[in-house]
Scaffold this active site. Structure first.
Site, PDB file in Angstrom:
ATOM      1  N   CYS A 158       0.810  -1.227   0.000  1.00 51.83           N
ATOM      2  CA  CYS A 158       0.000   0.000   0.000  1.00 51.83           C
ATOM      3  C   CYS A 158       0.838   1.270   0.000  1.00 51.83           C
ATOM      4  CB  CYS A 158      -0.937   0.012   1.199  1.00 51.83           C
ATOM      5  SG  CYS A 158      -2.334  -1.072   0.949  1.00 51.83           S
TER       6      CYS A 158
HETATM    7  N1  COA Z   1     -20.843  -8.481   6.690  1.00 47.73           N
HETATM    8  C1  COA Z   1     -21.474  -8.465   7.891  1.00 47.73           C
HETATM    9  N2  COA Z   1     -20.845  -8.616   9.077  1.00 47.73           N
HETATM   10  C2  COA Z   1     -19.518  -8.791   9.044  1.00 47.73           C
HETATM   11  C3  COA Z   1     -18.805  -8.829   7.847  1.00 47.73           C
HETATM   12  C4  COA Z   1     -19.508  -8.667   6.636  1.00 47.73           C
HETATM   13  N3  COA Z   1     -18.906  -8.682   5.445  1.00 47.73           N
HETATM   14  N4  COA Z   1     -17.490  -9.008   8.118  1.00 47.73           N
HETATM   15  C5  COA Z   1     -17.384  -9.086   9.460  1.00 47.73           C
HETATM   16  N5  COA Z   1     -18.618  -8.960  10.012  1.00 47.73           N
HETATM   17  C6  COA Z   1     -18.968  -8.992  11.455  1.00 47.73           C
HETATM   18  C7  COA Z   1     -18.012  -9.873  12.225  1.00 47.73           C
HETATM   19  O1  COA Z   1     -18.448 -11.217  12.202  1.00 47.73           O
HETATM   20  C8  COA Z   1     -18.084  -9.255  13.602  1.00 47.73           C
HETATM   21  O2  COA Z   1     -19.274  -9.686  14.239  1.00 47.73           O
HETATM   22  P1  COA Z   1     -19.205 -10.563  15.579  1.00 47.73           P
HETATM   23  O3  COA Z   1     -18.451  -9.720  16.556  1.00 47.73           O
HETATM   24  O4  COA Z   1     -20.633 -10.780  15.897  1.00 47.73           O
HETATM   25  O5  COA Z   1     -18.454 -11.796  15.159  1.00 47.73           O
HETATM   26  C9  COA Z   1     -18.276  -7.766  13.340  1.00 47.73           C
HETATM   27  O6  COA Z   1     -18.819  -7.700  12.017  1.00 47.73           O
HETATM   28  C10 COA Z   1     -17.001  -6.980  13.427  1.00 47.73           C
HETATM   29  O7  COA Z   1     -16.011  -7.607  12.598  1.00 47.73           O
HETATM   30  P2  COA Z   1     -14.549  -7.036  12.492  1.00 47.73           P
HETATM   31  O8  COA Z   1     -13.777  -7.886  11.543  1.00 47.73           O
HETATM   32  O9  COA Z   1     -13.990  -6.856  13.872  1.00 47.73           O
HETATM   33  O10 COA Z   1     -14.858  -5.636  11.798  1.00 47.73           O
HETATM   34  P3  COA Z   1     -14.096  -4.265  11.890  1.00 47.73           P
HETATM   35  O11 COA Z   1     -14.968  -3.260  12.510  1.00 47.73           O
HETATM   36  O12 COA Z   1     -12.713  -4.416  12.433  1.00 47.73           O
HETATM   37  O13 COA Z   1     -13.959  -3.874  10.348  1.00 47.73           O
HETATM   38  C11 COA Z   1     -12.254  -3.845   8.631  1.00 47.73           C
HETATM   39  C12 COA Z   1     -13.219  -4.697   9.469  1.00 47.73           C
HETATM   40  C13 COA Z   1     -11.408  -4.752   7.778  1.00 47.73           C
HETATM   41  C14 COA Z   1     -13.103  -2.925   7.773  1.00 47.73           C
HETATM   42  C15 COA Z   1     -11.374  -2.977   9.568  1.00 47.73           C
HETATM   43  O14 COA Z   1     -10.848  -3.789  10.607  1.00 47.73           O
HETATM   44  C16 COA Z   1     -10.233  -2.303   8.859  1.00 47.73           C
HETATM   45  O15 COA Z   1     -10.394  -1.611   7.873  1.00 47.73           O
HETATM   46  N6  COA Z   1      -9.027  -2.414   9.442  1.00 47.73           N
HETATM   47  C17 COA Z   1      -7.854  -1.737   8.900  1.00 47.73           C
HETATM   48  C18 COA Z   1      -7.372  -2.506   7.724  1.00 47.73           C
HETATM   49  C19 COA Z   1      -6.296  -1.788   6.972  1.00 47.73           C
HETATM   50  O16 COA Z   1      -6.060  -0.622   7.067  1.00 47.73           O
HETATM   51  N7  COA Z   1      -5.616  -2.565   6.204  1.00 47.73           N
HETATM   52  C20 COA Z   1      -4.653  -2.063   5.319  1.00 47.73           C
HETATM   53  C21 COA Z   1      -4.942  -2.705   4.020  1.00 47.73           C
HETATM   54  S1  COA Z   1      -4.179  -1.801   2.766  1.00 47.73           S
END
Ligand code: COA
Length: 375
Positions: A158
């Site tokens: 990235c």
């Molecule tokens: N649809 C519905 N629910 C979903 C889902 C989806 N596609 N994906 C996950 N969930 C649910 C999970 O099961 C969890 O529920 P639970 O607690 O009942 O099990 C809840 O949503 C939260 O999941 P989580 O993975 O902790 O979500 P989050 O708030 O951390 O968001 C990202 C996920 C990936 C968007 C976020 O963590 C992120 O952007 N992190 C930074 C990543 C980054 O910068 N990476 C660099 C890449 S270049």
């Protein structure tokens, strides 16, 4: 400004023609989930296979700020029996897919800089994923735009864009090149696991290009002078892709999920927010500038909530949307191209003398920061 000042004199972007909204994406993904659960019903009942859960458009938008993404191929991604883009290899005589995206962005950047391909003597193509090992895709782009000098590819995931800008600025300042183009074509759809509920929504395809040359040779009225560049890497497994050329040496594991994008999203969020905020703030202060006086933050485009937090920590207060613009709603995460696309779309309104920070943070971990001032 010193006579060795280097400037960004033009920018351009390109995207493929197809878009997928969150709603469309979830229809396809949820059809795949139902198919998988039906076909594995017996094993799921015995506890041998984990039942898949459906995805929702609301979750995607709330968790990330993404509403849609551009992709090279839509039909394959949305087909529950395929679940990947269908992208055919072109004959060697034709521009490859990645070079095509790059050439379009380069042409726009050159036009905006008042330059033609022949003026360029360094082409730096930086990307999270390269379509082939060699010859460098950068050389194909160099040939297609009629550039001179040298061209090569690089990859810092990235942070590919910011690290490449730093390299190009250093090359031009050292006199190795007189006019460089940095181009970041990201076909992220090809490395995304479209079957993984946690990450299937994250990325989009897109490209950005910058023309970089001495301020003294600029042909535009208001180029962006580079006040400073800074880069940092810190090794982490939290974002990883084990795909690579050695995959064929162990064919039985070649298609396992770890050969595509994987991340511990929550951990990445928690690690990156303080790391990036401190890094950016220290970079700005090292150049004797008050972060509060920086007019715009073109932050890495991975997560809108993350960007709000980072901007707040850098500036010391909640920022207004125009101070740290997001493009995630339209483009999703385009990896190394994201903050450059944000710059391209959100810099023309800024007054002479205003400053901005373009930065990236992502796999590696890697963080890059470029401090700019408008002439
Ligand atoms: N649809 C519905 N629910 C979903 C889902 C989806 N596609 N994906 C996950 N969930 C649910 C999970 O099961 C969890 O529920 P639970 O607690 O009942 O099990 C809840 O949503 C939260 O999941 P989580 O993975 O902790 O979500 P989050 O708030 O951390 O968001 C990202 C996920 C990936 C968007 C976020 O963590 C992120 O952007 N992190 C930074 C990543 C980054 O910068 N990476 C660099 C890449 S270049």
């Amino acid at each position: 400004m010193s006579s060795s000042a280097i400037a960004i004199t033009g920018s351009g972007i390109s995207v493929p023609e197809h878009t997928i909204t969150n709603e469309e994406l979830c229809v396809g993904f949820n059809a795949y989930v139902r198919l998988f659960n039906d076909e594995n019903a017996a094993a799921i009942a015995k506890g041998e296979v984990v039942e898949l859960r459906e995805s929702t458009a609301e979750f995607i938008e709330t968790a990330s700020g993404i509403k849609q993404r551009y992709v090279v191929n839509k039909s394959g991604i949305l087909d529950p029996r395929i679940m990947r883009p269908v992208i055919e290899q072109r004959p060697d005589e034709e521009l490859c897919h990645q070079a095509e995206l790059a050439v379009r962005a380069c042409k726009q950047a050159l036009e905006n800089a008042g330059r033609v391909g022949e003026d360029v003597d360094m082409v730096l193509l930086a990307s999270s994923n390269l379509q082939r090992p060699y010859p460098a895709v950068a050389m194909e782009v160099q040939d297609a735009i009629g550039a001179r000098g040298y061209a090569y590819d690089m990859n810092v995931a990235c942070s590919s864009g910011t690290f490449a800008i730093q390299t190009a600025v250093d090359n031009v300042r050292a006199g190795s090149a007189s006019c460089a183009i940095v181009v970041v074509p990201e076909i992220m759809s090809g490395h995304l696991n479209w079957c993984d509920r946690d990450s299937h929504f994250i990325f989009g395809d897109g490209c950005a290009a910058f023309v970089i040359e001495p301020l003294a040779t600029s042909r535009v009225d208001q180029p962006w002078t580079v006040l400073g560049t800074k880069a940092l890497t810190r090794y982490s497994h939290n974002i990883r892709n084990n795909g690579g050329y050695l995959g064929r040496c162990e064919p039985e594991r070649r298609d396992e999920p770890d050969k595509l994008f994987m991340q511990q999203g929550r951990k990445v969020f928690k690690d990156i927010v303080p790391l990036a905020a401190t890094f950016i703030r220290e970079h700005i202060e090292s150049l004797d500038i008050d972060p509060e006086r920086v007019s715009r933050y073109w932050l890495h485009q991975a997560n809108a909530n993350m960007n709000r937090l980072i901007a707040k920590r850098v500036v010391g207060r909640d920022t207004e949307p125009h101070e740290a613009p997001t493009i995630l709603d339209t483009y999703a995460n385009t990896a190394g191209a994201g903050s450059m696309i944000a710059f391209h779309l959100h810099n023309q309104d800024m007054a002479a003398g205003s400053t901005g920070v373009l930065c990236s943070f992502g796999a590696g971990y890697s963080i890059g920061s470029i401090l700019l001032r408008r002439q």
